[in-house]
Design a protein around this motif. Structure first.
Motif, short mmCIF file in Angstrom:
data_model
loop_
_atom_site.label_atom_id
_atom_site.label_comp_id
_atom_site.label_asym_id
_atom_site.label_seq_id
_atom_site.Cartn_x
_atom_site.Cartn_y
_atom_site.Cartn_z
N PHE A 298 -20.96 12.68 4.14
CA PHE A 298 -19.52 12.47 3.87
C PHE A 298 -18.97 12.56 5.38
O PHE A 298 -19.22 13.26 6.19
CB PHE A 298 -18.94 13.36 3.08
N LYS A 299 -17.93 11.29 5.54
CA LYS A 299 -17.14 11.43 6.73
C LYS A 299 -15.71 11.44 6.38
O LYS A 299 -15.30 10.57 5.62
CB LYS A 299 -17.41 10.20 7.58
N GLU A 300 -14.79 12.31 7.00
CA GLU A 300 -13.40 12.13 6.98
C GLU A 300 -13.14 10.79 7.28
O GLU A 300 -13.51 9.99 8.36
CB GLU A 300 -12.66 13.20 7.50
N SER A 301 -11.76 10.52 6.39
CA SER A 301 -11.30 9.05 6.54
C SER A 301 -9.88 8.98 6.10
O SER A 301 -9.31 9.71 5.18
CB SER A 301 -12.20 8.09 5.89
N LEU A 302 -9.25 8.03 6.76
CA LEU A 302 -7.88 7.76 6.38
C LEU A 302 -7.90 6.01 6.18
O LEU A 302 -8.17 5.37 7.11
CB LEU A 302 -6.90 8.02 7.45
N THR A 303 -7.37 5.60 4.85
CA THR A 303 -7.46 4.21 4.67
C THR A 303 -6.27 3.94 3.89
O THR A 303 -5.41 4.75 3.73
CB THR A 303 -8.82 4.08 3.53
N CYS A 304 -6.02 2.53 3.95
CA CYS A 304 -4.76 1.99 3.60
C CYS A 304 -5.09 0.86 2.78
O CYS A 304 -5.64 -0.12 3.05
CB CYS A 304 -4.02 1.47 4.78
N PHE A 305 -4.52 0.85 1.47
CA PHE A 305 -4.71 -0.16 0.48
C PHE A 305 -3.82 0.31 -0.59
O PHE A 305 -3.12 1.25 -0.83
CB PHE A 305 -6.12 -0.27 -0.13
N ASP A 306 -3.83 -0.65 -1.81
CA ASP A 306 -2.70 -0.49 -2.88
C ASP A 306 -3.46 0.43 -3.90
O ASP A 306 -4.02 -0.21 -4.69
CB ASP A 306 -2.40 -1.85 -3.40
N TYR A 307 -3.31 1.55 -3.74
CA TYR A 307 -4.10 2.55 -4.54
C TYR A 307 -3.70 2.61 -6.01
O TYR A 307 -4.43 2.68 -6.88
CB TYR A 307 -3.77 3.99 -3.70
N ASN A 308 -2.37 2.42 -6.15
CA ASN A 308 -1.97 2.41 -7.67
C ASN A 308 -1.50 1.09 -8.19
O ASN A 308 -0.70 1.18 -9.37
CB ASN A 308 -0.80 3.66 -7.97
N CYS A 309 -1.81 0.15 -7.51
CA CYS A 309 -1.34 -1.09 -8.14
C CYS A 309 0.09 -1.40 -8.17
O CYS A 309 0.33 -1.97 -9.34
CB CYS A 309 -2.51 -1.46 -9.31
N ASP A 310 0.96 -1.11 -7.40
CA ASP A 310 2.22 -1.44 -7.42
C ASP A 310 2.88 -2.30 -6.60
O ASP A 310 4.13 -2.51 -6.51
CB ASP A 310 3.10 0.14 -7.17
#
Length: 644
Positions: free
Chosen positions: A367-379
């Protein structure tokens, strides 16, 4: 002569909160007398549905009951319906999870009772057209669906058939409110069936092809217990044995002897009787699960979490045994009860299981700590997902707040808050108020919109390698529409994050306002009968103050707030987690518990914790505020041993 076959079905719903005591009580009051009745009346047929937890319970605690069921199955007197093992809302899951849960329960039934189920029961009758392919792939020949979900013109007491992408499955409509437990139940029931049969014969042409039809009746637990206790089932069995027009059967036997079906196509459906909604929501507005999502923010957040963890588990390739263990926790967390109720207890249980599934995957040392960006809740808007060593967090671009915070150790969502209607509650919700608005806000009264709590933030900087996020938003403040700008910077680390605010006055007039930072901490183990409030401590010039959290600060201090606060510590002693807020400048502080109710009973509790400053900014100038937010694991207090 035309015969109407009656198929009685009992379908309990499982929950992650079902205990051995509850299942034993259900067995003693319902299943034991029902099995005794069926053995005494071999001409009476019945259909059972058992979720996975009940099968496991009978295998461990009541194996004699399974032996009785085997004998009844061999006599073709009963049928065991299949379904999904942990009672999820199947159409909402990935195909791998749908087929996996269906196959798991089918295998369990075949192993325990010796016969694979042919029919399928869906939790809450939640349906989607794509389910045809999943059911056929898993070996099912027919499915039970609520009659209210089907076109009324197709309800002619005949099986229906639906095809999709070259595959087809039979549908047996189920009637839920057909039986009324009256004193004259037996005669009323038979007359009702005969009257319905005569009515359909007049309007239907399809009955010229086959005189026999089937009526599937779903029995509620209270009704079934009443019929058994008052011995009305025995009276009904005797009456049906004498009748030539009304008989009982099981769906598989009827399907084998009758080939007439009517075609139908159902896109989406859900059984509304499973919904437990607040009085503010009109049940007529809820026709599918997606309508439910739009009505309840908490449901949408849990659904997004289920999909995200499902994606993590299904894409994991390193260790097959670890993946199977995580998948089992995932499937338990997909239980549909947490999505169909306003109860925070069931939702938190699902969050706990989902976090345990993710925790299992993390323990493979890769496991590696991460910060990602995407449409998580489909809004349609991007969210920022923080997967840190000790927690999981979701930062929304709407309001720039943290809308989900799952602690790895505690495995609960501390941001599971109900919306107040004006904005989404979470951690680090930004407000800027006039003095009159803030007076209402202190009392828990909706006060304007706080401007930044509802605004859409723009991404200024996003660094995955440095775990840094910067957001910015413009707004107009007050009646004079002063232009202001807020930049919000997140520096994310393993034990928390640092949040920096820069508020700039872009108008030509001085800005005099109250800048407030609101954090809503939800109670993850809420029990209204034995509620343990969080511990709250504040520090001012090295002096610690312990606050009673069962009342708001304004109630305790005579409408006064705390001033010159250096740090705030809110501790969940049950979960052994504490949250520390340390501003770079002394702040004012208010706090109050937020209780929601359902049917006049408390069902949800959040703690509103707000730091605020009186700000005065000249035109073209800016101020800076920084909060150091730390999540700490507490040592569990050991109870002293009692020696005799």
């Amino acid at each position: 002569m035309a015969t109407t076959f009656i198929s009685f079905i009992y379908r309990p719903a499982s929950s992650n909160l079902d205990t051995t005591e509850l299942l034993e009580k259900e067995y003693q009051k319902l299943y034991k007398p029902l099995a005794k009745f069926l053995f005494a009346h071999p001409e009476f047929h019945f259909t059972f549905y058992f979720p996975g937890n009940r099968i496991q319970f009978y295998k461990k605690k009541r194996p004699e009951f399974l032996t009785l069921l085997k004998q009844l199955i061999e006599r073709n007197q009963i049928e065991i319906s299949g379904g999904a093992y942990y009672d999820p809302l199947l159409p909402l899951l990935f195909t791998a999870d749908r087929n996996g849960q269906l196959d798991l329960l089918s295998a369990e039934i075949r192993q325990s009772l010796g016969k694979r189920p042919r029919g399928c029961s869906l939790f809450a009758d939640c349906w989607d057209s794509s389910m045809v392919n999943n059911l056929v792939t898993c070996g099912f020949e027919y499915v039970f669906l609520d009659s209210a979900c089907l076109p009324s013109k197709k309800l002619n007491l005949l099986p229906l058939i639906m095809s999709n992408l070259g595959k087809s499955i039979d549908i047996f409509p189920i009637y839920h409110n057909f039986i009324e437990c009256t004193d004259n139940f037996v005669d009323d029931f038979i007359q009702k069936v005969e009257k319905l049969n005569a009515k359909l014969e007049k309007k239907g042409q399809v009955f010229q092809q086959t005189p026999d039809r089937i009526l599937c009746i779903d029995l509620k637990r209270s009704c079934l217990e009443s019929l058994l206790n008052e011995d009305k089932f025995s009276e009904l069995a005797q009456k049906l044995a004498e009748s030539e027009t009304v008989k009982t059967t099981i769906p598989f036997t009827y399907k084998k002897n009758s080939g007439v079906k009517e075609s139908v196509y159902v896109t989406e459906a859900i059984n509304k009787s499973y919904l437990q909604l607040s009085d503010k929501v009109n049940p007529d507005d809820i026709n599918t699960f997606y309508d439910l999502q739009e009505s309840f923010e908490t449901v949408k957040k849990l659904f997004s979490r289920i999909l995200y963890v499902g994606m993590l588990v299904n894409q994991y390739k390193s260790d097959k045994m670890r993946k199977n263990s995580a998948r089992d926790k995932l499937w338990q967390g997909q239980n549909g009860k947490g999505l169909l109720t306003t109860s925070a207890v069931l939702r938190q249980q699902s969050y706990k299981l989902l976090m345990e599934a993710e925790k299992i995957l993390r323990e493979d040392n890769a496991f590696k700590e991460s910060l990602t960006c995407f449409d998580y809740n489909c809004d349609g808007m991007n969210e920022y997902i923080c997967r840190m060593q000790n927690y999981f967090a979701c930062i929304s671009s709407v309001g720039g707040s943290i809308l989900e915070l799952d602690i790895l150790k505690n495995t609960g969502n501390y941001a599971d808050n109900l919306s107040n209607g004006n904005y989404k509650r979470g951690l680090f919700v930004d407000h800027i108020f006039t003095e009159s608005q803030f007076e209402d806000y202190k009392k828990g009264i909706p006060a304007g919109d706080g401007i930044f709590s509802r605004v859409q933030y723009n991404q200024i900087k996003f660094s995955q390698s440095h775990h840094e996020l910067q957001l910015g938003a413009n707004a107009l403040f007050g009646s004079s529409k002063q232009k202001i700008y807020l930049r919000k910077k997140f520096l994310i680390n393993s034990t928390g994050m640092i949040i920096q605010y820069i508020l700039r006055n872009e108008s030509e007039k001085p800005l005099n306002a109250i800048f407030a930072l609101e954090s809503n901490i939800a109670h993850t183990k809420y029990n209204p009968d034995s509620l343990v409030y969080y511990n709250l401590e504040t520090a001012t010039d090295d002096q610690k103050c312990v606050i009673d959290t069962s009342k708001s600060l304004l109630e305790q201090n005579g409408n006064q707030f705390l001033s010159d606060i250096d740090s705030i510590r809110l501790s969940d002693t049950e979960g052994c987690i504490s949250f520390t807020f340390e501003p770079n400048e002394k702040s004012h502080y208010i706090y109050y518990p937020l209780v929601s109710e359902f049917n006049n009973s408390p069902v949800h509790l959040s703690f509103v914790s707000t730091m605020f400053w009186n700000v005065s900014i000249e035109p073209g100038k800016e101020i800076e505020k920084t909060i150091n937010f730390t999540i700490t694991n507490l040592k569990k207090e050991r109870k002293p041993k009692i020696t005799q």
